[in-house]
Motif scaffolding. Sequence first.
Motif, short mmCIF file in Angstrom:
data_model
loop_
_atom_site.label_atom_id
_atom_site.label_comp_id
_atom_site.label_asym_id
_atom_site.label_seq_id
_atom_site.Cartn_x
_atom_site.Cartn_y
_atom_site.Cartn_z
N PRO A 1 12.68 -24.82 0.03
CA PRO A 1 11.56 -25.62 0.52
C PRO A 1 10.96 -25.07 1.81
O PRO A 1 9.74 -25.06 1.98
CB PRO A 1 12.18 -27.00 0.72
CG PRO A 1 13.30 -27.05 -0.27
CD PRO A 1 13.86 -25.66 -0.28
N ALA A 2 11.82 -24.60 2.71
CA ALA A 2 11.33 -24.06 3.98
C ALA A 2 10.49 -22.80 3.76
O ALA A 2 9.46 -22.60 4.42
CB ALA A 2 12.50 -23.77 4.91
N HIS A 3 10.93 -21.95 2.83
CA HIS A 3 10.19 -20.72 2.55
C HIS A 3 8.84 -21.04 1.90
O HIS A 3 7.81 -20.46 2.27
CB HIS A 3 11.01 -19.81 1.63
CG HIS A 3 10.45 -18.43 1.50
ND1 HIS A 3 11.06 -17.43 0.76
CD2 HIS A 3 9.33 -17.86 2.02
CE1 HIS A 3 10.34 -16.33 0.82
NE2 HIS A 3 9.28 -16.55 1.58
N LEU A 4 8.84 -21.99 0.96
CA LEU A 4 7.58 -22.38 0.34
C LEU A 4 6.63 -22.97 1.38
O LEU A 4 5.42 -22.70 1.35
CB LEU A 4 7.84 -23.40 -0.77
CG LEU A 4 6.61 -23.88 -1.54
CD1 LEU A 4 5.91 -22.72 -2.25
CD2 LEU A 4 6.98 -24.96 -2.55
N GLN A 5 7.17 -23.73 2.30
CA GLN A 5 6.36 -24.31 3.38
C GLN A 5 5.70 -23.19 4.20
O GLN A 5 4.52 -23.26 4.53
CB GLN A 5 7.25 -25.16 4.29
CG GLN A 5 6.53 -25.90 5.40
CD GLN A 5 6.15 -27.31 5.01
OE1 GLN A 5 6.47 -27.76 3.91
NE2 GLN A 5 5.45 -28.01 5.88
N ARG A 6 6.45 -22.15 4.51
CA ARG A 6 5.91 -21.03 5.29
C ARG A 6 4.83 -20.28 4.52
O ARG A 6 3.81 -19.88 5.09
CB ARG A 6 7.03 -20.07 5.70
CG ARG A 6 7.97 -20.62 6.77
CD ARG A 6 8.82 -19.52 7.38
NE ARG A 6 9.70 -18.89 6.39
CZ ARG A 6 10.91 -19.32 6.09
NH1 ARG A 6 11.41 -20.41 6.69
NH2 ARG A 6 11.66 -18.69 5.20
N VAL A 7 5.05 -20.10 3.22
CA VAL A 7 4.07 -19.39 2.40
C VAL A 7 2.74 -20.15 2.38
O VAL A 7 1.67 -19.56 2.59
CB VAL A 7 4.59 -19.19 0.96
CG1 VAL A 7 3.45 -18.74 0.03
CG2 VAL A 7 5.70 -18.15 0.94
N PHE A 8 2.79 -21.45 2.14
CA PHE A 8 1.57 -22.24 2.12
C PHE A 8 0.88 -22.23 3.48
O PHE A 8 -0.34 -22.12 3.57
CB PHE A 8 1.88 -23.69 1.71
CG PHE A 8 1.73 -23.94 0.24
CD1 PHE A 8 0.54 -24.41 -0.27
CD2 PHE A 8 2.77 -23.70 -0.63
CE1 PHE A 8 0.39 -24.65 -1.63
CE2 PHE A 8 2.64 -23.93 -1.99
CZ PHE A 8 1.45 -24.41 -2.49
N ALA A 9 1.66 -22.35 4.54
CA ALA A 9 1.08 -22.37 5.88
C ALA A 9 0.39 -21.05 6.18
O ALA A 9 -0.69 -21.02 6.79
CB ALA A 9 2.16 -22.66 6.91
N ALA A 10 0.99 -19.93 5.75
CA ALA A 10 0.39 -18.62 6.00
C ALA A 10 -0.84 -18.39 5.13
O ALA A 10 -1.83 -17.80 5.58
CB ALA A 10 1.43 -17.53 5.75
N TRP A 11 -0.79 -18.87 3.88
CA TRP A 11 -1.87 -18.58 2.93
C TRP A 11 -3.03 -19.56 3.07
O TRP A 11 -4.19 -19.16 3.07
CB TRP A 11 -1.31 -18.63 1.51
CG TRP A 11 -2.30 -18.26 0.46
CD1 TRP A 11 -2.67 -17.00 0.08
CD2 TRP A 11 -3.05 -19.17 -0.37
NE1 TRP A 11 -3.60 -17.07 -0.93
CE2 TRP A 11 -3.86 -18.37 -1.22
CE3 TRP A 11 -3.11 -20.55 -0.46
CZ2 TRP A 11 -4.71 -18.94 -2.17
CZ3 TRP A 11 -3.96 -21.11 -1.40
CH2 TRP A 11 -4.75 -20.31 -2.23
N ALA A 12 -2.72 -20.85 3.19
CA ALA A 12 -3.76 -21.87 3.20
C ALA A 12 -4.01 -22.47 4.57
O ALA A 12 -5.03 -23.11 4.79
CB ALA A 12 -3.41 -22.99 2.22
N GLY A 13 -3.07 -22.28 5.51
CA GLY A 13 -3.24 -22.83 6.84
C GLY A 13 -2.78 -24.27 6.97
O GLY A 13 -2.95 -24.87 8.03
N ILE A 14 -2.23 -24.85 5.91
CA ILE A 14 -1.76 -26.23 5.92
C ILE A 14 -0.46 -26.33 5.13
O ILE A 14 -0.04 -25.38 4.48
CB ILE A 14 -2.81 -27.20 5.30
CG1 ILE A 14 -3.16 -26.75 3.88
CG2 ILE A 14 -4.05 -27.30 6.16
CD1 ILE A 14 -4.08 -27.71 3.15
#
Length: 293
Positions: free
Chosen positions: A42-55
């Motif tokens: 979950p933490a890695h997915l959170q980082r991916v979304f934050a980097a890609w979409a900004g949220i």
Amino acid sequence: MSADETASRHYAIVARAIAFIRSHAGGQPSLEEIAAAVHLSPAHLQRVFAAWAGISPKRFLQYLTKEYARQQLADSANLLDVTLDAGLGSPSRLHELMVSCEAMTPGEIKAAARGIDIGHGIAPTPFGDALVAWTARGVCHFAFGTGDEASLLAELRSLWPAATLQRDDAQAQRWMERIFPAVPTRGRVHLVLRGTNFQVKVWEALIRIEPGRILSYGQLARELGMPRAPRAVGSALAANTIGYLIPCHRVIRERGEVGDYRWGSARKLAMLGREAARHGERASASPAPTGAA
């Protein structure tokens, strides 16, 4: 790894997450369930979304609900007129990409671009690898990869059978950096359109739609003065071979469903969600429940 390559890799993860969410919409999957489906923590997915979409993933998924889509459609009355009045340099845009276009003449179309040199190449984008092609006048083709590279090139050759095609991946990368800059900046891209008068009219209208906004096939038909022609409008969208820059991904069905997309409905949802995240926060004071579109 370059910023574009990283964004493209992250998109692949986001696309898989979207596919999982759509197939499990009724269960309202949690972040943990989505992460497990794409083989990340979950933490890695959170980082991916934050980097890609900004949220966050939760916020991103709120932009993919039917409820959010229907609210956006309700807010889109006279959208084309408003956008046209505001001009393409609307200060609400984070990325001031100015897209202009010109239509090929009937004579040029009949000649199937005989004698024209077309450069082309494949490069990463925030929505996966894409093929971009250009003439001395501007971009004439933009297609996202949905299979192997050979099929992308075959389509380009079939559309421009009499042109001289020259592969240049380095120049394609430079085009992608203009279209998808790592840092929001002003830029200009000129398009060369090949289609019927009606198709060109529809495409020109789409170019005026601001990122982060959506409208339905019926709304677009009404704005074009053809309220009884939503199917004809849909056919014009389906004929578009310049993806993203002619933003047919911003047109959805009346009831909020995303609808079909030449380069895959998961990619269309990813585009809508990312644009909403970057440009649509102003319209989301009351977030919809998390779920799938």
